[in-house]
Scaffold this motif. Structure first.
Motif, short mmCIF file in Angstrom:
data_model
loop_
_atom_site.label_atom_id
_atom_site.label_comp_id
_atom_site.label_asym_id
_atom_site.label_seq_id
_atom_site.Cartn_x
_atom_site.Cartn_y
_atom_site.Cartn_z
N ARG A 183 0.84 -1.21 0.00
CA ARG A 183 0.00 0.00 0.00
C ARG A 183 0.87 1.25 0.00
O ARG A 183 0.58 2.22 -0.72
N GLU A 184 1.91 1.25 0.81
CA GLU A 184 2.79 2.42 0.88
C GLU A 184 3.50 2.66 -0.45
O GLU A 184 3.61 3.79 -0.91
N LEU A 185 3.99 1.59 -1.08
CA LEU A 185 4.66 1.73 -2.38
C LEU A 185 3.69 2.22 -3.45
O LEU A 185 4.04 3.04 -4.30
N ASP A 186 2.46 1.74 -3.41
CA ASP A 186 1.45 2.19 -4.35
C ASP A 186 1.15 3.67 -4.15
O ASP A 186 1.00 4.42 -5.12
N ASN A 187 1.08 4.08 -2.90
CA ASN A 187 0.84 5.48 -2.58
C ASN A 187 1.98 6.36 -3.08
O ASN A 187 1.76 7.41 -3.67
#
Length: 55
Positions: free
Chosen positions: A36-40
């Protein structure tokens, strides 16, 4: 020749802090959170690139 020679700290100075059990994550939860953090981050980079192109 005073007592200042004993300035090395307490007995717990070299120990590492422990994580409470209620704050630990399972491996699958950790992978999902990182994804999720990488996607963000990826979406933020795309937004900045599109904002630069507009200028």
């Amino acid at each position: 020749m005073g007592r200042d020679e004993h300035s090395k700290g307490g007995k717990n100075a070299a120990s590492l802090p422990q994580t409470p059990k209620n704050q630990k994550l399972s491996a699958s939860d950790m992978r999902a959170e990182i994804a999720r953090e990488l996607d963000n981050i990826e979406s933020l980079v795309k937004q900045r690139e599109s904002a630069k192109k507009r200028k």
